[in-house]
Design a protein around this motif. Structure first.
Motif, PDB file in Angstrom:
ATOM      1  N   MET A 339       0.807  -1.214  -0.143  1.00 36.15           N
ATOM      2  CA  MET A 339       0.007   0.188   0.015  1.00 36.15           C
ATOM      3  C   MET A 339       0.766   1.377  -0.034  1.00 36.15           C
ATOM      4  O   MET A 339       0.685   2.342  -0.649  1.00 36.15           O
ATOM      5  N   ARG A 355      -2.176   0.350 -10.748  1.00 37.39           N
ATOM      6  CA  ARG A 355      -2.795  -0.723 -10.027  1.00 37.39           C
ATOM      7  C   ARG A 355      -1.989  -1.657  -9.139  1.00 37.39           C
ATOM      8  O   ARG A 355      -0.546  -1.352  -9.661  1.00 37.39           O
ATOM      9  N   HIS A 372      -8.871 -10.149  -4.373  1.00 39.97           N
ATOM     10  CA  HIS A 372      -8.014  -9.186  -4.121  1.00 39.97           C
ATOM     11  C   HIS A 372      -8.007  -8.937  -2.649  1.00 39.97           C
ATOM     12  O   HIS A 372      -8.533  -9.678  -1.776  1.00 39.97           O
ATOM     13  N   VAL A 373      -7.221  -7.971  -2.092  1.00 40.50           N
ATOM     14  CA  VAL A 373      -7.121  -7.699  -0.752  1.00 40.50           C
ATOM     15  C   VAL A 373      -7.607  -6.239  -0.480  1.00 40.50           C
ATOM     16  O   VAL A 373      -7.235  -5.532  -1.091  1.00 40.50           O
ATOM     17  N   LYS A 374      -8.532  -6.198   0.373  1.00 43.61           N
ATOM     18  CA  LYS A 374      -9.122  -4.766   0.889  1.00 43.61           C
ATOM     19  C   LYS A 374      -9.072  -4.799   2.354  1.00 43.61           C
ATOM     20  O   LYS A 374      -9.207  -5.518   3.164  1.00 43.61           O
ATOM     21  N   MET A 375      -9.240  -3.370   2.918  1.00 40.55           N
ATOM     22  CA  MET A 375      -9.221  -3.068   4.175  1.00 40.55           C
ATOM     23  C   MET A 375     -10.671  -3.071   4.590  1.00 40.55           C
ATOM     24  O   MET A 375     -11.533  -2.604   3.981  1.00 40.55           O
ATOM     25  N   HIS A 376     -10.779  -3.707   5.754  1.00 37.35           N
ATOM     26  CA  HIS A 376     -12.259  -3.687   6.203  1.00 37.35           C
ATOM     27  C   HIS A 376     -12.405  -3.089   7.888  1.00 37.35           C
ATOM     28  O   HIS A 376     -11.352  -3.375   8.426  1.00 37.35           O
ATOM     29  N   ALA A 382     -16.338  -2.782   4.085  1.00 43.41           N
ATOM     30  CA  ALA A 382     -15.090  -2.089   3.295  1.00 43.41           C
ATOM     31  C   ALA A 382     -14.680  -0.732   3.720  1.00 43.41           C
ATOM     32  O   ALA A 382     -15.654  -0.069   3.721  1.00 43.41           O
ATOM     33  N   SER A 384     -12.895   2.876   2.741  1.00 49.43           N
ATOM     34  CA  SER A 384     -12.343   3.604   1.587  1.00 49.43           C
ATOM     35  C   SER A 384     -11.075   4.325   2.070  1.00 49.43           C
ATOM     36  O   SER A 384     -10.807   4.300   3.336  1.00 49.43           O
ATOM     37  N   PHE A 386      -7.886   3.334   1.316  1.00 45.67           N
ATOM     38  CA  PHE A 386      -6.820   2.223   1.227  1.00 45.67           C
ATOM     39  C   PHE A 386      -6.584   1.918  -0.055  1.00 45.67           C
ATOM     40  O   PHE A 386      -7.831   1.556  -0.545  1.00 45.67           O
ATOM     41  N   PRO A 387      -5.634   1.795  -0.651  1.00 41.68           N
ATOM     42  CA  PRO A 387      -5.384   1.120  -1.837  1.00 41.68           C
ATOM     43  C   PRO A 387      -5.934  -0.547  -1.755  1.00 41.68           C
ATOM     44  O   PRO A 387      -5.930  -1.043  -0.881  1.00 41.68           O
ATOM     45  N   THR A 388      -6.526  -0.980  -2.780  1.00 40.28           N
ATOM     46  CA  THR A 388      -6.944  -2.187  -3.108  1.00 40.28           C
ATOM     47  C   THR A 388      -5.634  -3.026  -3.886  1.00 40.28           C
ATOM     48  O   THR A 388      -4.990  -2.478  -4.719  1.00 40.28           O
TER      49      THR A 388
END
Length: 415
Positions: A339, A355, A372-376, A382, A384, A386-388
């Protein structure tokens, strides 16, 4: 298994218990030399070739290569040899007894030279009689003449010199001895070399001790002129110095962390890779009370791969994980680092579409588990800002084949 036969084929990251069931002697050989470090799940990390004290050969293949076949074993060894040629990476040399990927490259190049050119020979001029170029000075001083009326002195035998191709030189003898070893230990994976074995059967080996062959080649080297003789003297000496088998006859060629090769392969085979990006990324500095600054320790950010295609930039982190479950994926430090890399790249090219991906190996025809990896947040929503990080998968076998062919030939897979 006898020396020179095909190897037992095993898998990188197999459990220590499973390895012991396949071959306790191979496991013992690795224990004695502290080779094959264990990960947190007690899996043996090693990719390459090992011969135990009894002469049994085993080759460990990388994960996701598919079938544990002889063809895939040959592919793996060829890739390790290429890796050794392209890098200064060295493993297993602390005791002076074990080879590395670097010496695999030396072995491969010596075998290729022998396959193409055969045993070394050089033109030598020797003394003879009645054949070749006359040597009148030696004829007059050494040969008996007869006087003939009206003719004068006649020599029935003429001293001459002639040229021959000689394979009796020390260089040729050492080459023959080394190639015999290479065929016995590596002929199963080096294409075309076993068919030349007959060329070695009548060749003499050096009469001096093997321990001084390398130093003798060093002494010979300044007197050599042809490019092939210089190549052979140099590479045979490298082989002899870096491939000193232990007294028991065991040997090792390989790497404990295949991630190094996975990253190196992707950097070479993916299209659009741009070099020197790490030199463009910002660095952390400590600001003094006076306003002056001091660089933070270490070298700063070191991305694996950044490539450019028609859609923009892609930050690629090569990861040698199975990525098939939550127990074998990159952890938080890798996620956080990736990130931060995205923020750093955006600071350099703020208007470019960027990307961010983890790239894992996978077997041919399989589908990746993760998208993918996402911040929760703690409510599993989810977050917003933070980069995915996308999760992409490239077949290991396709990557190995492309790596051996050389040059970029694979596009980054679509998400």
């Amino acid at each position: 298994m006898q020396r020179g036969n095909e190897p037992l084929i095993l898998q990188d990251r197999m459990s220590r218990a499973s390895l012991g069931q396949h071959s306790e002697s191979i496991l013992d050989a690795m224990r004695k030399r502290n080779i094959g470090k264990l990960d947190r799940n007690e899996r043996v990390q090693f990719c390459g070739l090992i011969r135990d004290d009894q002469g049994q050969l085993a080759v460990f293949l990388p994960r996701a290569i598919g079938e544990l076949s002889l063809d895939n074993a040959k592919l793996t060894m060829s890739a390790l040899a290429r890796f050794g040629r392209n890098t200064s990476h060295r493993d297993f040399q602390s005791d002076g007894e074990h080879g590395s990927t670097g010496i695999l490259s030396v072995i491969s190049r010596l075998a290729a030279d022998f396959r193409q050119n055969g045993l070394f020979s050089e033109r030598q001029r020797i003394r003879a009689k009645n054949i070749g170029k006359p040597d009148w000075k030696r004829t007059v001083s050494r040969e008996r003449a007869y006087a003939l009326d009206g003719v004068g002195d006649v020599f029935p035998d003429i001293a001459t010199t002639r040229t021959i191709d000689s394979g009796e030189t020390l260089l040729a003898q050492i080459q023959a001895a080394v190639l015999t070893e290479i065929i016995e230990d590596h002929g199963w994976w080096i294409e075309g070399i076993r068919s030349r074995r007959a060329d070695l059967r009548l060749q003499k080996y050096p009469s001096i001790k093997r321990t001084i062959w390398a130093s003798q080649l060093d002494t010979l080297l300044p007197r050599l002129y042809s490019s092939r003789s210089i190549f052979l003297a140099t590479f045979l000496a490298m082989y002899l110095r870096e491939n000193r088998a232990s007294n028991s006859g065991s040997l090792v060629f390989g790497i404990e962390d295949f991630h190094n090769l996975w990253e190196g392969m992707l950097r070479q085979i993916l299209r659009g890779v741009e070099p020197k990006w790490n030199e463009r990324l910002p660095r952390a500095k400590y600001i003094h009370q006076s306003g002056q600054s001091t660089d933070a320790p270490d070298r700063g950010m070191l991305t694996d791969i950044i490539l450019r295609d028609k859609t923009g930039l892609a930050i690629v982190d090569a990861k040698y994980y199975s990525a098939s479950s939550g127990g074998d994926v990159p952890g938080w430090p890798d996620i956080a680092k990736q990130m931060i890399y995205e923020q750093a790249v955006r600071s350099v090219e703020p208007t470019t579409n960027i990307r961010n991906y983890f790239v894992f190996p996978i077997e041919e025809g399989e589908l990746g588990t993760f998208q993918h990896v996402k911040m929760h947040d703690r409510a599993n929503q989810a977050v917003s800002g933070f980069p995915t990080i996308g999760c992409l998968y490239i077949p290991m076998k396709s990557a190995l084949l492309a790596y051996l062919e050389g040059g970029p030939s694979i596009d980054l897979p679509a998400p």
